[in-house]
Structure formats: C-alpha cells, structure tokens
Design a protein around this motif. Sequence first.
Motif, mmCIF file in Angstrom:
data_model
loop_
_atom_site.group_PDB
_atom_site.id
_atom_site.type_symbol
_atom_site.label_atom_id
_atom_site.label_comp_id
_atom_site.label_asym_id
_atom_site.label_seq_id
_atom_site.Cartn_x
_atom_site.Cartn_y
_atom_site.Cartn_z
ATOM 1 N N LEU B 66 0.838 -1.204 0.000
ATOM 2 C CA LEU B 66 0.000 0.000 0.000
ATOM 3 C C LEU B 66 0.877 1.259 0.000
ATOM 4 C CD1 LEU B 66 -2.975 1.198 0.476
ATOM 5 C CD2 LEU B 66 -2.144 1.546 2.785
ATOM 6 N N ASN B 67 1.881 1.247 0.885
ATOM 7 C CA ASN B 67 2.751 2.427 0.960
ATOM 8 C C ASN B 67 3.541 2.644 -0.326
ATOM 9 O OD1 ASN B 67 1.869 3.068 3.442
ATOM 10 N ND2 ASN B 67 3.879 3.208 4.388
ATOM 11 N N ARG B 68 3.945 1.564 -0.952
ATOM 12 C CA ARG B 68 4.678 1.735 -2.210
ATOM 13 C C ARG B 68 3.756 2.268 -3.315
ATOM 14 N NH1 ARG B 68 7.426 2.579 0.495
ATOM 15 N NH2 ARG B 68 9.267 1.547 1.314
ATOM 16 N N PHE B 69 2.474 1.862 -3.274
ATOM 17 C CA PHE B 69 1.521 2.438 -4.225
ATOM 18 C C PHE B 69 1.460 3.952 -4.019
ATOM 19 C CE2 PHE B 69 -1.269 -1.581 -4.978
ATOM 20 C CZ PHE B 69 -0.347 -2.027 -5.892
ATOM 21 N N PHE B 70 1.426 4.354 -2.756
ATOM 22 C CA PHE B 70 1.406 5.795 -2.475
ATOM 23 C C PHE B 70 2.707 6.466 -2.931
ATOM 24 C CE2 PHE B 70 -2.137 5.127 0.663
ATOM 25 C CZ PHE B 70 -3.017 5.961 0.009
ATOM 26 N N THR B 71 3.826 5.745 -2.766
ATOM 27 C CA THR B 71 5.106 6.315 -3.212
ATOM 28 C C THR B 71 5.075 6.546 -4.725
ATOM 29 O OG1 THR B 71 6.161 4.974 -1.522
ATOM 30 C CG2 THR B 71 7.627 6.010 -3.104
ATOM 31 N N GLY B 240 8.944 11.575 -2.258
ATOM 32 C CA GLY B 240 7.677 10.862 -2.069
ATOM 33 C C GLY B 240 7.861 9.689 -1.117
ATOM 34 N N TYR B 241 9.036 9.067 -1.196
ATOM 35 C CA TYR B 241 9.368 7.952 -0.311
ATOM 36 C C TYR B 241 9.450 8.454 1.130
ATOM 37 C CZ TYR B 241 12.376 4.319 1.784
ATOM 38 O OH TYR B 241 12.911 3.339 2.599
ATOM 39 N N TRP B 242 10.065 9.623 1.326
ATOM 40 C CA TRP B 242 10.183 10.168 2.686
ATOM 41 C C TRP B 242 8.793 10.402 3.284
ATOM 42 C CZ3 TRP B 242 13.923 14.405 0.513
ATOM 43 C CH2 TRP B 242 15.134 13.810 0.185
ATOM 44 N N ILE B 243 7.888 10.921 2.434
ATOM 45 C CA ILE B 243 6.535 11.185 2.958
ATOM 46 C C ILE B 243 5.836 9.880 3.343
ATOM 47 C CG2 ILE B 243 4.226 12.050 2.375
ATOM 48 C CD1 ILE B 243 5.392 14.355 1.044
ATOM 49 N N THR B 244 5.898 8.879 2.463
ATOM 50 C CA THR B 244 5.178 7.625 2.787
ATOM 51 C C THR B 244 5.819 6.937 3.996
ATOM 52 O OG1 THR B 244 6.394 6.644 0.959
ATOM 53 C CG2 THR B 244 4.075 7.046 0.599
ATOM 54 N N GLU B 245 7.157 7.019 4.074
ATOM 55 C CA GLU B 245 7.817 6.414 5.242
ATOM 56 C C GLU B 245 7.401 7.135 6.519
ATOM 57 O OE1 GLU B 245 10.034 3.460 5.277
ATOM 58 O OE2 GLU B 245 8.606 3.573 3.638
ATOM 59 N N MET B 246 7.350 8.466 6.417
ATOM 60 C CA MET B 246 6.953 9.254 7.580
ATOM 61 C C MET B 246 5.537 8.871 8.031
ATOM 62 S SD MET B 246 6.819 13.334 7.829
ATOM 63 C CE MET B 246 6.345 14.106 9.351
ATOM 64 N N HIS B 254 5.850 5.490 15.870
ATOM 65 C CA HIS B 254 7.295 5.710 16.055
ATOM 66 C C HIS B 254 7.608 7.130 15.599
ATOM 67 C CE1 HIS B 254 8.699 1.707 17.143
ATOM 68 N NE2 HIS B 254 7.865 1.208 16.266
ATOM 69 N N HIS B 255 7.348 8.096 16.471
ATOM 70 C CA HIS B 255 7.442 9.490 16.054
ATOM 71 C C HIS B 255 8.868 9.909 15.685
ATOM 72 C CE1 HIS B 255 3.468 9.430 17.889
ATOM 73 N NE2 HIS B 255 3.212 10.406 17.031
ATOM 74 N N LEU B 256 9.842 9.290 16.344
ATOM 75 C CA LEU B 256 11.232 9.679 16.085
ATOM 76 C C LEU B 256 11.646 9.290 14.663
ATOM 77 C CD1 LEU B 256 13.126 11.135 18.000
ATOM 78 C CD2 LEU B 256 14.302 8.954 18.389
ATOM 79 N N LYS B 257 11.238 8.080 14.267
ATOM 80 C CA LYS B 257 11.557 7.631 12.908
ATOM 81 C C LYS B 257 10.833 8.505 11.887
ATOM 82 C CE LYS B 257 12.970 2.880 13.419
ATOM 83 N NZ LYS B 257 12.718 1.472 13.181
ATOM 84 N N ALA B 258 9.576 8.852 12.232
ATOM 85 C CA ALA B 258 8.800 9.722 11.337
ATOM 86 C C ALA B 258 9.505 11.066 11.189
ATOM 87 C CB ALA B 258 7.400 9.922 11.883
ATOM 88 N N PHE B 260 12.600 11.659 11.418
ATOM 89 C CA PHE B 260 13.806 11.492 10.616
ATOM 90 C C PHE B 260 13.487 11.739 9.124
ATOM 91 C CE2 PHE B 260 16.194 8.437 7.929
ATOM 92 C CZ PHE B 260 17.453 9.008 8.030
ATOM 93 N N TYR B 261 12.385 11.120 8.663
ATOM 94 C CA TYR B 261 12.030 11.287 7.244
ATOM 95 C C TYR B 261 11.502 12.694 6.961
ATOM 96 C CZ TYR B 261 12.883 6.365 6.558
ATOM 97 O OH TYR B 261 13.495 5.146 6.473
ATOM 98 N N GLY B 262 10.700 13.215 7.900
ATOM 99 C CA GLY B 262 10.209 14.585 7.740
ATOM 100 C C GLY B 262 11.365 15.564 7.701
ATOM 101 N N GLY B 263 12.349 15.330 8.564
ATOM 102 C CA GLY B 263 13.535 16.191 8.619
ATOM 103 C C GLY B 263 14.298 16.165 7.312
#
Lengths: 239, 563
Positions: B66-71, B240-246, B254-258, B260-263
């Motif tokens: 699903l996330n890769r579809f969004f990516t 786009g990958y950073w957004i879907t990962e976030m 896991h807000h810290l990991k999120a 990281f990608y947002g940053g």
Amino acid sequence: MIVLNNVTKKFGSTSAVSNISLFVKKGEFFGFLGPNGAGKTTTIKMMTGMFTPTSGTIEIGGYNILKKPLRAKSIIGYVPDHPFLYDKLTGREFIAFVGGLYNIPGKTIKERTGQIIESFEIGEWVDRLTEEYSQGMRQRVSLAAALVHEPQAIIIDEPLVGLDPRSAKIVKDVLKSLTNRGITVFMSTHSLHIVEELCDRIAIIKEGAIIFNDTLKKLGSLRDRTENTFESVFIKLTK
Amino acid sequence: MQQILYILKYKILSGIKVKLEYRWNIMLKNLASVIIFTGFTIVSFLFVIKLITYFLEELNVGIYVLNRFFTIYLFILFTTFCFANILVLYATLFKSPEVRFLITHPISFFKIYIIKFFDNFFYTSATFFLIGAAIIAGYGTYFGFSWYMYPLLIFGIFIPYMLLAACIAAIILLLGVRITEFISIRNITAILITAYVGGVVLFIWSVSPMTLINRALIEYPFIDNYITGFDPWFLKYLPGYWITEMMYWLAQKHHLKALFYGGQLLVSVGILFSITVVIGRRYFYSSWLVSMQVREIVPSARRNSTFGIFDLNGSSVLPRPVSVLIKRDVLRFFRDTVQWTHMTLIFLLIAVFIFNVAKLEITFLDPFLMTVLYLVFFLFNTLIIAGITLRFVYPMMSMEGEALWLIRSAPFRMQWIYLSKGTVAGLSLTGVAMLLAYVTVSAVFSQTSLLWFTFITQFLTVLTIVGINLGLGSCFAQYNEKNSVRVASSQGASLTFLIVIVYLLISVSLYVPFITGYFERLLVFSVNTVTWMTTPLLLSMTLSAFVLGISTTLGLKALRDDV
C-alpha cells in the motif's frame, strides 16, 4: 447607411450611452468625437454587435444589427482602437483569414490582397509574423484586412493613435479614398485636426448623450462666434 | 524585502477586487468553485479511506505494498507538478507583461524573480494541494492520527514537498533558458521531454506494481511485514518515499523515525530553495535577456514557412468561414513551441502506456475483480482524455484572445466557431480514445461485445468531456492571457477538471451493475450476449446529452455576452 435610433446602453445602473440617435449617409465621412469615457467605444461596440443595446435600434445598410446581424455585419468593416492580431499568423495570412470569415473566395482574396498591400505599403512586412509588427504596422494590416471584403461602410475607432507621420498619412489617404468611392466611414477620434481634415459631418458625445450633430461648417460657425479654434470649441462644448 | 511586500500587497489587492466583484454571475461562479473544490476534496478523502480499506482488508496486499503504491502516486504527482511548473514558470517569468513592466522600474531583478516564483507556485498548486491534502487526511483517518498531525502534515510536509518540486523546476528552467545561447530551444525541449518520460518510465519499471505484489506474496501470510529490503536503492532518495515512510512510522507511533524522514524532506527543501535563490539572483536577468533574444530571432526565421493544405486561401470542402477558422487554429498551434511540445510529450506518454498495457497478462475468475479491472482501465483512459482536453480544448476560446473583436464583428454565427473547435477537438480525441479502448480491452479482456460497448461509451465520454471543456472554457475565458498553459492551470480550469471527474464517477457508477452482470454471465455461465448493453448505453447517452446540453448552452451564452 448607418442609423442609430434612440439607443441606450446601461451597465447595471450606469448609463454609458443615453438615448442617442445618429444618421450617417452613404459615402459620408462621419467623425464621432468625445472626451475619454464619453461613450464612443460603447456606441461602436453596439454598432458592431459586441454589445447589445439596452433599448433602441441600430441599422446598418437597412439591416437591424440585432435582428439581421449577419447581413448587417457582412457590409461593414471594423477596426478597433487596439487591433489585436494573431501573433502566429503573418499579415498576409491574417488578411486571408479575415476574407475567409466574410466568405470571400481564396482567389479573389489573393487578387485583392495584392492591391491592398500596394495601397498600404506593407509589402516588406506582410509575410512576417504579426508579433514582429510595430503599432503602425498592426494598424495598417488590420485596416487592410477590414477592407478585403470590400465593405460598404468602415467603422474605425481611433485610427491614428500611436502612428508615425508616414503611417498616419497612409491611413488618412486610404480612408479619404474610400469615401471618394462611395464607402461610408464612421470614425471615432480625439484628434480634432484629423476631423477638420477629413470629416464631412461630426457628432460630439458627452456623458453618453449627443451634444452636437451637424456639419463641420456648422461647427465652424460656432468657432467664428465664440472661439478661434476647433479645439477651444470642442473643449467648451464638452466641459 | 519591503519592496517585495509592497508589490505583493498590490497584487493581493487586485486579486481580492477581482474575487469580490459583486456581479451575480461572478459570485455564482465563485460559489460553484467553492462547492466543487470542497466536494472534490471530501470525495477524494473518502475515496482514499475506501481505497486503503479495500487494499488492506479485502485484497490483503499488506501495508508495505500500500505504501509503495502511495510512493508511486506521489512520485508521479511530484514529477507532474515539477514539469507543469517548468512550463507555467516559463510563461510567468519570461513572457509575462508584468515582468516586462517591473523590469523597467527600479526594482532588483532578484526581487522580481522571487515575486514571480511564488506567484507561479501558488497559481499552479491549488489542485495538487487538494489532492495531497485528501491523501494525507484519508491515510491519517484510517490509521487514527492525532488531530494536530493533519495541519502539521499538510502545511509542514506536503506544501514543502510541492515547494521542492517548484524549486527543481525553477533551477531546471533558468539553467535551460541560460544554455539556449549554445543549444537550440528545440533540443533543450527534446532533452526535457525525454528526461521526464524516461524518468517516469524507469521509475514505474523499477517499482512495478505487479512486482511489488509478487514480492509481498512471498511473505504471505505475514503480509504486514515491512519488507523495505526489496526497495530499489534509489527509492530512499526520493521525497515521495520520505513522505510515505513518515506516514508509515506515524501510523506505527514511532514518532522519532517519522521525524527522521520529515527532517530529510525539510532539509532538502531548505537546500534546494537556497540553490533556487542563488541561481535566481545570478541568472534570472541574464536568462530573461536570452529569452528575449531567442524570441526575436525565431519568428524571422519563419517567413513564408507554411502553405499547402493549410493555405488560408486554399479550397476546402467545408464552408469558407469554418475552414479558415480551422486552418488558422492549426497554423497557430504548430507555430507555438509550447503547444506542439506538450502534444508530443503527451503522445509519448500514451505510447509508453499502450506499450505496457499490450504486454499485460491479467486474468481473474472473479466477476467483481474483472469489473474493477475494467473500470480502472476505463477511468484511466478517460482521465488521459480529460487531461489532454483540459490542456488543449479548455484554452481554445481564450486563445481567440483580444482579437475576438474580429469574430464578433464578422458575419459569423458564434455556433460555427463553437462547432468547428468542438468538432476538430472531438474527432482528434475520439481517435486517441478509440486507440486506448482497443488496446486495453483487446489486451486484457479479449471480448468483442465489450470492445464495442467501450468504443461507444468512450465516444460519448469524449464528446461530453470536450463539451464541458469548451463550454466552461468559454464561460471562464481569459481573452487577455496569451499563454494557453496558464489558461489551462487557472481556477476555472481546475473547476472544469473537477466537474469532468464528477461526470466520470457518475458514468462509472452507472456502468458498475451492468458490467458486473456481464462478467458474471461470461465467467460463471459462459454466456456472451450483446443485449445487456442497451440499458447502460441509453443511460450513458442520456447523461451525455444532459451534460453536453448544459455546457454548450452556457458556453454559447458566454460567447454572446457583451465583450
């Protein structure tokens, strides 16, 4: 040839033109004067079918512009004050395009274009894209295009604005020659010396109403009694 | 800064005055815009929730797929926004009379550049923003994000994401125009088109949806394993990958990991924006001068370049006024670099699509899945048509330009101009639609009756979409805008596109029971008849006639109004 009968145009509650009546004869050179915002362009737009009068009637060559718009439009040529041309067409193509809109056969247009090019001295530019044209050249090409269907009347709005003396002379000569051939010219302008030089009869419009409608001679008589120049008469009348 | 704010103040003031005009038809248009935009956002939001539910709970594809579809979706959105920005920014920076005006005043070139950059960014981003906001809100709702995450994600992440695309677009554009001194503008355009098409094709090839599903199936039944090890190496460098990962890590709390990608995204935006500013400061004026020079040179080279079948004096089977109108439109179209390059680009993308679909081998035995597959193809094909129509048909009336006086003062019925434009556009697009219908239906479904049904419905859809675009393009005509790209990305154009989408959704929902019934008879009872088509075709015709009637009436009325 051109008859406006009690014509009014309102935009919301504002009257741009109020109950005006004009009569222009065949072959007459008619000057339509007025200060900025007096209603000249609105009147012309109603005569050419771009505005619908709120009340009153307009007839061109006996055809009511609202009831028989195609007939009426087919006998006039119109040149607006800022004639936009299609950037990506050449002058020759533009003339051919306009001729086509008036249903003139291609062969006839080709023949007429040759004569027109000569009278307007546009031979050097006519095969270039119009986006390269100066204001004078644009004006000359759009007037040339307005003549390709050999109209019975020309309606022209501020024809000499921004023209260099040479372009202005060419346009004036062509317009004058039209009336000599029996074609009516209805010209809106600010330039009083042009009116003096070319027009047989004039109307002055102020705040949407006609305040003078007679011959140049009559305007001249006003000048004799009150002021010395047409300019001062015009300023006094439109004050 | 003070000068920038001063200019912006007047730009906003003039914008507000346009919006607040009290004429009832303008107010009605604005109200309709608000309703349609809001409706579109809400429908998209609900659609995203439904889609996620369907993927995760019915198809069971797992959260990784699903996330890769969004990516994939975000990548296409990003590149499209970037490409659209290049095109519109070119018009905004290099062809705008406002820039010519400002440049002759004591305002630094850099300030003009910054004003126009943001002007363009906000001008082009409305629809993309709504789509992005709907995705984020839908995703967040499904996974139960806290309320404060929505504004944070939409304004703090998605807008910077679009800004990143705009920055890349500005950098490419300025450098591209700068080098037109050395490489011809045609070659640069060709390089850009190739890069765009190549990028999209390579991406979809590397992150193929089918491969993704196959990989995820290896993990079955542990489909929610987050198997990022399968990702191609370059994926982790894409915004786009950073957004879907976030979003994924936010869903997992896991807000810290999120963060990281947002940053990563925000730092990239900062860097890219700084580069945009530096390049703008250095190259904007010189690029502007180069563009002026190029424009001066190109037209002279075109003297006497066209005749033949497009000779305006030549004969034609059509009435002369109609034939000169069509010939004039064709001449203007092919002499405008932006127009023909866009058309080439779109046809290249269609060719890529056709090539890929022709190789597809999908067969389901479930009538419902076959119906979904058919309708997905149907929607995809019609969306391609809708996109082309919006780009080329919607601006048609506006492109009459301020020379409309010529048509209005000629002995010419406005219906003719309307019909001539509609017929040319309708016929050309019908050709494209038929090709798409043939390829998708014969490649995947191989049923003659379905093919005929698709031909007829696609034809009706094309007619209606062209009608909507021509009608609303006349209602919202911008006769003083010379650039068709800007017309096609205006508020009126977005509204038109959304209306087309609503029409398509209604059409598709009308077809669902009949297509399902068809596949049930075919797959379960092996019965293949044509009688089932009658009712959906009648419904489709009625809907098309209704929509076409309204849009044509509105369009013709707009053309007859005072100008």
